[in-house]
Design a protein around this motif. Structure first.
Motif, PDB file in Angstrom:
ATOM      1  N   ALA A  83       0.833  -1.205   0.000  1.00  0.00           N
ATOM      2  CA  ALA A  83       0.000   0.000   0.000  1.00  0.00           C
ATOM      3  C   ALA A  83       0.865   1.251   0.000  1.00  0.00           C
ATOM      4  O   ALA A  83       0.550   2.239  -0.677  1.00  0.00           O
ATOM      5  CB  ALA A  83      -0.932   0.008   1.207  1.00  0.00           C
ATOM      6  N   ILE A  84       1.980   1.216   0.729  1.00  0.00           N
ATOM      7  CA  ILE A  84       2.903   2.361   0.742  1.00  0.00           C
ATOM      8  C   ILE A  84       3.484   2.572  -0.646  1.00  0.00           C
ATOM      9  O   ILE A  84       3.530   3.701  -1.153  1.00  0.00           O
ATOM     10  CB  ILE A  84       4.017   2.128   1.784  1.00  0.00           C
ATOM     11  CG1 ILE A  84       3.438   2.129   3.197  1.00  0.00           C
ATOM     12  CG2 ILE A  84       5.103   3.186   1.667  1.00  0.00           C
ATOM     13  CD1 ILE A  84       4.419   1.686   4.261  1.00  0.00           C
ATOM     14  N   ILE A  85       3.908   1.491  -1.285  1.00  0.00           N
ATOM     15  CA  ILE A  85       4.477   1.584  -2.634  1.00  0.00           C
ATOM     16  C   ILE A  85       3.434   2.111  -3.612  1.00  0.00           C
ATOM     17  O   ILE A  85       3.724   2.984  -4.433  1.00  0.00           O
ATOM     18  CB  ILE A  85       5.011   0.206  -3.078  1.00  0.00           C
ATOM     19  CG1 ILE A  85       6.220  -0.184  -2.226  1.00  0.00           C
ATOM     20  CG2 ILE A  85       5.371   0.201  -4.557  1.00  0.00           C
ATOM     21  CD1 ILE A  85       6.652  -1.628  -2.394  1.00  0.00           C
ATOM     22  N   ASP A  86       2.213   1.590  -3.529  1.00  0.00           N
ATOM     23  CA  ASP A  86       1.146   2.032  -4.427  1.00  0.00           C
ATOM     24  C   ASP A  86       0.810   3.507  -4.212  1.00  0.00           C
ATOM     25  O   ASP A  86       0.594   4.243  -5.174  1.00  0.00           O
ATOM     26  CB  ASP A  86      -0.102   1.177  -4.236  1.00  0.00           C
ATOM     27  CG  ASP A  86       0.077  -0.234  -4.775  1.00  0.00           C
ATOM     28  OD1 ASP A  86       1.013  -0.447  -5.570  1.00  0.00           O
ATOM     29  OD2 ASP A  86      -0.722  -1.109  -4.388  1.00  0.00           O
ATOM     30  N   ASN A  87       0.750   3.946  -2.957  1.00  0.00           N
ATOM     31  CA  ASN A  87       0.440   5.351  -2.683  1.00  0.00           C
ATOM     32  C   ASN A  87       1.511   6.269  -3.238  1.00  0.00           C
ATOM     33  O   ASN A  87       1.211   7.320  -3.816  1.00  0.00           O
ATOM     34  CB  ASN A  87       0.279   5.568  -1.177  1.00  0.00           C
ATOM     35  CG  ASN A  87      -0.948   4.897  -0.622  1.00  0.00           C
ATOM     36  OD1 ASN A  87      -1.857   4.527  -1.363  1.00  0.00           O
ATOM     37  ND2 ASN A  87      -0.974   4.726   0.685  1.00  0.00           N
ATOM     38  N   ARG A  88       2.766   5.893  -3.075  1.00  0.00           N
ATOM     39  CA  ARG A  88       3.861   6.705  -3.632  1.00  0.00           C
ATOM     40  C   ARG A  88       3.801   6.713  -5.154  1.00  0.00           C
ATOM     41  O   ARG A  88       4.056   7.732  -5.784  1.00  0.00           O
ATOM     42  CB  ARG A  88       5.199   6.159  -3.148  1.00  0.00           C
ATOM     43  CG  ARG A  88       5.422   6.388  -1.675  1.00  0.00           C
ATOM     44  CD  ARG A  88       6.679   5.732  -1.188  1.00  0.00           C
ATOM     45  NE  ARG A  88       6.817   5.938   0.253  1.00  0.00           N
ATOM     46  CZ  ARG A  88       7.747   5.351   0.985  1.00  0.00           C
ATOM     47  NH1 ARG A  88       8.626   4.532   0.435  1.00  0.00           N
ATOM     48  NH2 ARG A  88       7.807   5.587   2.276  1.00  0.00           N
ATOM     49  N   CYS A 104      -4.778   3.924 -12.425  1.00  0.00           N
ATOM     50  CA  CYS A 104      -5.589   2.823 -11.892  1.00  0.00           C
ATOM     51  C   CYS A 104      -5.125   1.476 -12.422  1.00  0.00           C
ATOM     52  O   CYS A 104      -5.115   0.480 -11.695  1.00  0.00           O
ATOM     53  CB  CYS A 104      -7.060   3.046 -12.215  1.00  0.00           C
ATOM     54  SG  CYS A 104      -7.763   4.454 -11.345  1.00  0.00           S
ATOM     55  N   ARG A 105      -4.728   1.426 -13.685  1.00  0.00           N
ATOM     56  CA  ARG A 105      -4.209   0.177 -14.242  1.00  0.00           C
ATOM     57  C   ARG A 105      -2.890  -0.206 -13.592  1.00  0.00           C
ATOM     58  O   ARG A 105      -2.645  -1.381 -13.329  1.00  0.00           O
ATOM     59  CB  ARG A 105      -4.008   0.315 -15.749  1.00  0.00           C
ATOM     60  CG  ARG A 105      -5.273   0.217 -16.522  1.00  0.00           C
ATOM     61  CD  ARG A 105      -4.987   0.202 -18.006  1.00  0.00           C
ATOM     62  NE  ARG A 105      -6.225   0.248 -18.748  1.00  0.00           N
ATOM     63  CZ  ARG A 105      -6.361   0.840 -19.913  1.00  0.00           C
ATOM     64  NH1 ARG A 105      -5.331   1.428 -20.487  1.00  0.00           N
ATOM     65  NH2 ARG A 105      -7.513   0.846 -20.547  1.00  0.00           N
ATOM     66  N   ALA A 106      -2.025   0.781 -13.355  1.00  0.00           N
ATOM     67  CA  ALA A 106      -0.710   0.494 -12.775  1.00  0.00           C
ATOM     68  C   ALA A 106      -0.814   0.028 -11.328  1.00  0.00           C
ATOM     69  O   ALA A 106      -0.057  -0.838 -10.894  1.00  0.00           O
ATOM     70  CB  ALA A 106       0.170   1.734 -12.858  1.00  0.00           C
ATOM     71  N   VAL A 107      -1.772   0.598 -10.597  1.00  0.00           N
ATOM     72  CA  VAL A 107      -1.895   0.301  -9.167  1.00  0.00           C
ATOM     73  C   VAL A 107      -2.896  -0.821  -8.917  1.00  0.00           C
ATOM     74  O   VAL A 107      -2.757  -1.581  -7.958  1.00  0.00           O
ATOM     75  CB  VAL A 107      -2.287   1.580  -8.391  1.00  0.00           C
ATOM     76  CG1 VAL A 107      -2.501   1.301  -6.932  1.00  0.00           C
ATOM     77  CG2 VAL A 107      -1.221   2.645  -8.568  1.00  0.00           C
ATOM     78  N   GLY A 108      -3.906  -0.930  -9.753  1.00  0.00           N
ATOM     79  CA  GLY A 108      -4.901  -1.982  -9.596  1.00  0.00           C
ATOM     80  C   GLY A 108      -6.039  -1.610  -8.677  1.00  0.00           C
ATOM     81  O   GLY A 108      -6.425  -2.387  -7.806  1.00  0.00           O
ATOM     82  N   CYS A 109      -6.566  -0.415  -8.858  1.00  0.00           N
ATOM     83  CA  CYS A 109      -7.718   0.008  -8.056  1.00  0.00           C
ATOM     84  C   CYS A 109      -8.610   0.896  -8.926  1.00  0.00           C
ATOM     85  O   CYS A 109      -8.228   1.281 -10.024  1.00  0.00           O
ATOM     86  CB  CYS A 109      -7.277   0.750  -6.796  1.00  0.00           C
ATOM     87  SG  CYS A 109      -6.388   2.269  -7.099  1.00  0.00           S
TER      88      CYS A 109
END
Length: 162
Positions: A83-88, A104-109
């Motif tokens: 989650a930290i990596i995705d938020n950054r 959204c595609r890169a993070v998956g949400c």
């Protein structure tokens, strides 16, 4: 007091500065290839007849501001390591100007979750920076020794220099 909007602007400035840094060909890691320069196949390309490209290199102050903004990414937290990596990643991709669909595609949400994480990250950075500024501005009171207080009470300090 720093606002989340100012944080967003600084990240966009940092992304632009990073893009403008010189990165000449061959400066990266060398893989398989040759050490000879590229062969010029046409005479018109050999003498600089193609369109000139102008590149504005950032000054040291811009680079320093970019490095400071990149350090702010370490202030972003999350529930888990992923989650930290995705938020950054969300914050940086948004600073580079990517669309929400790509993020959204890169993070998956979904978009609303990505926007909520981005907003929360900017608010978190602003709060932590403001907290750091408050603690650094707080004056440290100088403690006086017991002898100085005793001398003032006795009236010696009131006389002045001899």
């Amino acid at each position: 007091m720093i606002t989340p909007r100012e944080i967003e602007d600084r990240f966009e400035e940092a992304a632009l500065t990073l893009k403008r840094l010189p990165n000449p060909p061959g400066s990266g890691a060398r893989g398989y290839g040759r050490s000879w320069p590229d062969y010029v196949h046409e005479a018109r390309h050999a003498y600089g007849y193609e369109e000139a490209r102008m590149r504005v290199i950032p000054n040291p102050r811009e680079i320093q501001r970019m490095e400071e903004a990149l350090e702010w990414l370490a202030l972003i937290g999350g529930d888990s390591e992923q989650a930290i990596i995705d938020n950054r990643r969300i914050v940086w991709m948004r600073a580079e100007g990517h669309r929400w669909k790509q993020i959204c595609r890169a993070v998956g949400c979904v978009r609303s979750t990505a926007w909520r994480r981005w907003t929360a990250a900017l608010v978190t950075i602003a709060n932590r920076l403001n907290k750091q500024r408050k603690t650094s501005r707080r004056p440290h009171s100088a403690k006086t020794s017991g002898d100085a207080r005793g001398a003032k009470r006795d009236g010696e300090a009131a006389k002045g220099p001899p």
